[in-house]
Every structure is written in structure tokens, then in C-alpha cells.
Design a protein around this motif. Sequence first.
Motif, PDB file in Angstrom:
ATOM      1  N   VAL A   1      15.819   4.926  -3.671  1.00 50.38           N
ATOM      2  CA  VAL A   1      14.812   3.952  -2.589  1.00 50.38           C
ATOM      3  C   VAL A   1      15.618   2.959  -2.410  1.00 50.38           C
ATOM      4  O   VAL A   1      15.284   2.141  -1.622  1.00 50.38           O
TER       5      VAL A   1
ATOM      6  N   TYR B   1       4.387   4.485  -8.554  1.00 50.98           N
ATOM      7  CA  TYR B   1       3.626   4.906  -9.595  1.00 50.98           C
ATOM      8  C   TYR B   1       4.166   6.452  -9.963  1.00 50.98           C
ATOM      9  O   TYR B   1       4.153   6.799 -11.025  1.00 50.98           O
ATOM     10  N   PHE B   2       4.316   7.167  -8.876  1.00 43.44           N
ATOM     11  CA  PHE B   2       4.916   8.641  -9.032  1.00 43.44           C
ATOM     12  C   PHE B   2       6.082   8.419  -9.773  1.00 43.44           C
ATOM     13  O   PHE B   2       6.483   9.281 -10.682  1.00 43.44           O
ATOM     14  N   LEU B   3       7.003   7.506  -9.262  1.00 49.05           N
ATOM     15  CA  LEU B   3       8.457   7.443 -10.045  1.00 49.05           C
ATOM     16  C   LEU B   3       8.326   6.948 -11.569  1.00 49.05           C
ATOM     17  O   LEU B   3       9.003   7.674 -12.233  1.00 49.05           O
TER      18      LEU B   3
ATOM     19  N   TYR C   1       3.461  12.936  -0.981  1.00 48.71           N
ATOM     20  CA  TYR C   1       3.418  11.617  -0.569  1.00 48.71           C
ATOM     21  C   TYR C   1       4.865  11.091  -0.829  1.00 48.71           C
ATOM     22  O   TYR C   1       5.515  10.615   0.137  1.00 48.71           O
ATOM     23  N   THR C   2       5.500  11.333  -2.049  1.00 47.08           N
ATOM     24  CA  THR C   2       6.748  10.910  -2.267  1.00 47.08           C
ATOM     25  C   THR C   2       7.663  11.528  -1.219  1.00 47.08           C
ATOM     26  O   THR C   2       8.689  10.871  -0.754  1.00 47.08           O
TER      27      THR C   2
ATOM     28  N   VAL D   1       7.542   9.604   1.893  1.00 51.15           N
ATOM     29  CA  VAL D   1       8.234   8.349   1.912  1.00 51.15           C
ATOM     30  C   VAL D   1       9.686   8.605   1.922  1.00 51.15           C
ATOM     31  O   VAL D   1      10.256   7.669   2.583  1.00 51.15           O
ATOM     32  N   TYR D   2      10.267   9.454   1.322  1.00 55.73           N
ATOM     33  CA  TYR D   2      11.748   9.684   1.318  1.00 55.73           C
ATOM     34  C   TYR D   2      12.277   9.893   2.649  1.00 55.73           C
ATOM     35  O   TYR D   2      13.272   9.587   3.236  1.00 55.73           O
TER      36      TYR D   2
ATOM     37  N   PHE E   1      10.671   8.873   5.448  1.00 58.32           N
ATOM     38  CA  PHE E   1      10.590   7.777   6.004  1.00 58.32           C
ATOM     39  C   PHE E   1      11.702   7.046   5.925  1.00 58.32           C
ATOM     40  O   PHE E   1      12.504   6.391   6.969  1.00 58.32           O
ATOM     41  N   LEU E   2      12.170   6.928   4.723  1.00 53.19           N
ATOM     42  CA  LEU E   2      13.456   5.779   4.355  1.00 53.19           C
ATOM     43  C   LEU E   2      14.615   6.767   5.029  1.00 53.19           C
ATOM     44  O   LEU E   2      15.696   5.915   5.465  1.00 53.19           O
ATOM     45  N   TYR E   3      14.814   7.729   5.053  1.00 60.36           N
ATOM     46  CA  TYR E   3      16.143   8.356   5.256  1.00 60.36           C
ATOM     47  C   TYR E   3      16.505   9.066   6.496  1.00 60.36           C
ATOM     48  O   TYR E   3      17.368   9.221   7.229  1.00 60.36           O
TER      49      TYR E   3
ATOM     50  N   VAL F   1       0.880  -1.425   0.109  1.00 59.10           N
ATOM     51  CA  VAL F   1      -0.040   0.064  -0.031  1.00 59.10           C
ATOM     52  C   VAL F   1       0.915   1.271   0.099  1.00 59.10           C
ATOM     53  O   VAL F   1       0.620   2.247  -0.794  1.00 59.10           O
ATOM     54  N   ILE F   2       1.910   1.189   0.774  1.00 62.88           N
ATOM     55  CA  ILE F   2       2.781   2.342   0.851  1.00 62.88           C
ATOM     56  C   ILE F   2       3.682   2.437  -0.633  1.00 62.88           C
ATOM     57  O   ILE F   2       3.862   3.602  -0.855  1.00 62.88           O
ATOM     58  N   ALA F   3       4.060   1.283  -1.017  1.00 64.51           N
ATOM     59  CA  ALA F   3       5.176   1.255  -2.145  1.00 64.51           C
ATOM     60  C   ALA F   3       4.271   1.753  -3.536  1.00 64.51           C
ATOM     61  O   ALA F   3       4.954   2.228  -4.193  1.00 64.51           O
TER      62      ALA F   3
ATOM     63  N   MET G   1       0.534  13.986  -4.437  1.00 66.65           N
ATOM     64  CA  MET G   1       1.321  13.170  -4.900  1.00 66.65           C
ATOM     65  C   MET G   1       2.839  13.128  -4.534  1.00 66.65           C
ATOM     66  O   MET G   1       3.244  12.282  -4.208  1.00 66.65           O
TER      67      MET G   1
ATOM     68  N   LEU H   1      16.157   9.066  -8.236  1.00 60.40           N
ATOM     69  CA  LEU H   1      15.042   8.872  -7.187  1.00 60.40           C
ATOM     70  C   LEU H   1      14.998   7.402  -6.964  1.00 60.40           C
ATOM     71  O   LEU H   1      14.840   6.843  -5.789  1.00 60.40           O
ATOM     72  N   LEU H   2      15.060   6.611  -8.380  1.00 56.65           N
ATOM     73  CA  LEU H   2      14.941   5.310  -7.961  1.00 56.65           C
ATOM     74  C   LEU H   2      16.034   4.534  -7.000  1.00 56.65           C
ATOM     75  O   LEU H   2      15.762   3.672  -6.070  1.00 56.65           O
TER      76      LEU H   2
ATOM     77  N   LEU I   1      10.327  -1.999   2.202  1.00 56.13           N
ATOM     78  CA  LEU I   1       9.926  -0.983   1.285  1.00 56.13           C
ATOM     79  C   LEU I   1      10.476  -1.030  -0.112  1.00 56.13           C
ATOM     80  O   LEU I   1       9.863  -1.152  -1.316  1.00 56.13           O
ATOM     81  N   PRO I   2      11.985  -0.993  -0.177  1.00 53.69           N
ATOM     82  CA  PRO I   2      12.443  -0.724  -1.169  1.00 53.69           C
ATOM     83  C   PRO I   2      12.446  -2.077  -2.239  1.00 53.69           C
ATOM     84  O   PRO I   2      12.180  -1.794  -3.269  1.00 53.69           O
TER      85      PRO I   2
ATOM     86  N   ILE J   1       7.911  -2.821   7.227  1.00 53.57           N
ATOM     87  CA  ILE J   1       7.836  -1.891   6.280  1.00 53.57           C
ATOM     88  C   ILE J   1       9.073  -1.130   6.087  1.00 53.57           C
ATOM     89  O   ILE J   1       9.443  -0.933   4.935  1.00 53.57           O
TER      90      ILE J   1
ATOM     91  N   PRO K   1       1.931   3.906  -4.569  1.00 55.88           N
ATOM     92  CA  PRO K   1       1.913   5.233  -4.953  1.00 55.88           C
ATOM     93  C   PRO K   1       3.168   5.869  -5.364  1.00 55.88           C
ATOM     94  O   PRO K   1       3.489   6.641  -6.357  1.00 55.88           O
ATOM     95  N   LEU K   2       4.351   5.435  -4.588  1.00 58.26           N
ATOM     96  CA  LEU K   2       5.617   5.823  -4.694  1.00 58.26           C
ATOM     97  C   LEU K   2       6.193   5.235  -6.143  1.00 58.26           C
ATOM     98  O   LEU K   2       6.735   6.107  -6.957  1.00 58.26           O
TER      99      LEU K   2
END
Lengths: 283, 272
Positions: free
Chosen positions: A103, A85-87, B4-5, B8-9, B11-13, A78-80, B1, A99-100, A157-158, A153, A82-83
Motif C-alpha cells: 500500500v 482495518y482489514f490489514l 473490498y481489499t 483497493v489493491y 485501484f492502486l496497481y 472513507v476508502i482507507a 471485506m 500487504l502494508l 490513499l497510502p 484519492i 476499511p483497508l
Amino acid sequence: MTQRTRNWLLLAPAGTWFLVMLIVPLSVVFIFSFGERAPSGGVVPAFTFEQYANLPARWTAFKNTMTLAPVGTLSALVIAYPLAYFLAIKANPKWKTILLVLVIVPFWTSILIRSYAWIFLLGGRGIPALLDFVGIEGVRLINTPFAVLVGIIYGYLPLMVFPIFVSLDKLDKRLLEASSDLGAKPWRTFVQITLPLSIPGIATGCMLVFILLMGEYLIPALLGGGKVFFVGNALVDLFLQSRNWAYGSAVAVTLVVVMLITVTVYMRLISRLGASREDVSIM
Amino acid sequence: MRLYTICVYLFLYIPIGVIALFSFNAGRHASQLQGFSTKWYGKALNNPFVMDALETSLMVAFASALCASVFGTMAAVALQGIKGPVRAVFDLLIYVAVMIPGIVIGIATLIGLVTVFDQLNPLIAAIWPGGFEPPKLRMGMGSLIAAHTMFLMALVVIIVRARLAGMDRALTEASSDLYATPMGTFRQVTLPMIFPAILAGFLLSFTFSFDDFIIAFFVAGSETTLPIYVFSSIRRGVTPEINAIGTMVLGVSLLMLITAQLLLQRGGKKSR
């Protein structure tokens, strides 16, 4: 030297290595799982299903694993999504690769250190202290199923983002244009075109994460504080603390079998889903 | 959107950032910032236990990444040229090596090797000439390198094979049409093209082995690798020293990964 002998020579070291370090050890585990525990801690050769009959003693570990692994996988999805999709679709192509990479890179760094970071954040002086500061008191986060879920998570996630990104990136963008030209609302385009076409990516991502979660030890050990434990934690306990090799082997074999069954059923379901979609598209 | 991105970044870093930030903390307490200092780095680097563990980890990572790259590449090249049951068996082995959870690999290696060693040790002692202490096989650095190599070999085969599959067959055919020996073709055509993939495989393997905890936990015997050291220190409590070690470990992995990524990308472009 013929090509045949050359190929054999090239394969020999890898083949020997797999034989000695993979096939023999896995066979030993399998054989020991039918043995009996020796008083000294080893295994007495036998052929008994006693160890397997005793499995319910570790039922909680299996239950926790089979609950938190799917829940963790779905939360990561669920979290991954949208991310990814955006990328794949919205991001500026110039920045896409970097960006990829940003992640994926954390996945390849030490999961131990990354889980440790969450001990720090979820522990008494981390987020609970912040919440305390804004007036929400007495929140305990560390050593709860929630902490384990956050760790899962964060850790995986990656691995979920990558395959979904790949399937969305491959998607022919003209399909999306055609759909909107034909008057479909963005939401409808997503549900009828984007989502179905990204199912292979979703399937791969979920499977990878799920497989790794089944054998997880570190995240529950560090963030669950002995209260939330997985099969992996039971295995460490059985092999390194109580040295019950026969029973431990039975638990390990069961874990692998459960994993194989789940993955096989899952693959069947996915391919059926794919097949039925093709039927629809032919119609 | 976009928001949100960004979240998440973050959250990751953020967790990684927090570790790095607190590793420069001058205060004794792990959770209160009190000025900038690099003293924890000095402390970590002067701790003999940390340095011992680091040395073990580096040696294991280097040896297993090297063995895995060499044997894995050899296997990948051979598998390219064959079909039939041998190939099917290897495909299955690679699949199993990657699919089986690390913890099961660790357990299997532990009890498999201990069982084999228990059989072999009396045998060695029996044939050993009198007057000398017979060598005793036991769990330690050797078993750890062997276990890591097994898993990483599968990884290298997958990476190198992907590269080989993307290679233009016409090139090797042209080379042999021009009377190059198979060895010559391999050295002058195939190897330069797959070299970035081999190197990337080596770096990924090194990172994996260096970061691995669970396999080492079972098969390292009395040896302590850096992740094992960090794990046992965490159990004793959070200290700024662990933050410093963690930051260094993350830094090294990041460096390796970025290099591997660049290599894979450059290799990919060249062949096109």
C-alpha cells in the motif's frame, strides 16, 4: 575538544543550510508580500497592503482548494479505513507486512507518473471508451473536478492508510474479545471500542493528507486541464508566467497562514475530542 | 471485506500496470495494443533530451541525498546530546521544513536566491581581477541541489533520530566506561547501529529528489530534470515514449524503496 564545541560543529552545516535555504527565502517572501510590483517584473520595496487587498482576484483558486482538499481528505479516509482495518485486524499476520508495504510503496513513487496514468485512463480512449462500448455514451471524465478528486484519492490513499493502520495495530485485541464476550454485537464493538481508539490515527492521516493537498499543483494541472485549479496553480502562474512576485508572495503567505490556522483549529478540536472521551471513560 | 481489499489493491496497481503494459505496445497510438515491442524503450534511451534530463536528475539526486545524509546525521547525533533553546530551534526548523508545502519552498528559494544573487553579482564583478570574465551566480543545478538538500536534511534527521532514540543507552555508556574516546564510541558503537537508518535515509532522499517536480520547476533555472521533461511532454500529448520513461522511473523508485524498507527492518530487528 569539549562536547559542547563538538555539538556546535556537528550542528553548524545543517544550521547554516536551514538559515540560507529556508529562513532567508521565507523571509524574502514575507517582505515581498508587502512590496509593489516593479514594471520589469521584480519587486519595488514598499510597505503596502495592496497585494493582500487584491487577494479576492484569486478567490476561485482558494475556493477550489478549500473545497477539494477537505472533500479529497474525507474520501481518502472513507476508502482507507476499511483497508487499514482489514490489514491490522483481519489479515493473516504472515502477510500483514508485505500487504502494508504494497500500500505504501506507490506513495513514494513519482506522483507525476501516477497522475499521468490517470490522464491515460480517464481520457477519451480510456474508461469513457469502455463505457461507450457497454452503451453509456458521451461521458467526459478528464478535466473535471471528478478527475481531480480521483487523482487526489489515488495519490494520497497510502498516506491515509498508514497512520490508521498503526493505531489499529497497536489496539489491544483483548478489548475486542472482552466486548464480544460481554454480548456486544460486532457493530457495537466497532463503534464503541475500535473506532474511538483509532481516532489518533485518523487525525494524523487526515492532517498529513490535508496539508499536502493545500499545496497541490500537479494533480489539478494534469487532471483538471486548467478548469479546476488550486492555489498552487495560481502560484505557478503568478511566478513563472506573469512574474508578479509581490502579489504571488502575498498569495503564498496567505496559503501558509490559512494552512496554519486550519491545522491549529483542527488539532484543538481533536484534542478536545480526545479529552471528552477520557472524561467518559473515567465515568 | 476481503473483496473490498482486493478492489483497493487493484485501484492502486491497475494504473501503474496499464502504463507498463502500454510501454511495450508496438503500435504508434498510445491507446491501442498492437503486439509486443521494446522499441519505445530504445527510442527513449536514444533521445538526447531524455538522456540529458536523466543525467541532471541523477546528479542532483545523488548530490543532494549525499549532503542531506551527512549533514542530517551529524545534526541528529548532536541533537541527541543537547536540550534547551538550541534544540527547540532545530525542532522548529525541521517541523517548518517538512510542513511548508513544496511549492512554497520552491517559490521562496527562487525569489530568495535571485534577490541575493542580484546583490552579489555586481559585488563579485567589482572585486574580480580585470581581464577575466567574472563568474555569475544564477539558478541552476547548484540551487536545485541546495534546495533539495535543505528539505531532505530534515527528513534524514527525523529518520536517524528515531533510530538513535531506539538505541540502548547502556551500550554507549559501557563503551566510554571501557575508556573509548567519544570518537571511538561513535565509530565502533553508534555508527554501526544507526548505519541502516542512514542508508535508508539516503535511499529515500534519493528517490524523493529524483521524483521531485514542484521544487525543481521553480529553482532549476535553465536545467531540465527528468520530471520536468516528462511534465512538458505530457502537455504536448500522450505518447508511448512517456509510458516507457514512466515505467523505468517507477522501476528505479521501487527498487530503491524495497532496499530502504529491508534496511530499516533489518536495522530494527538487530537492535532488539
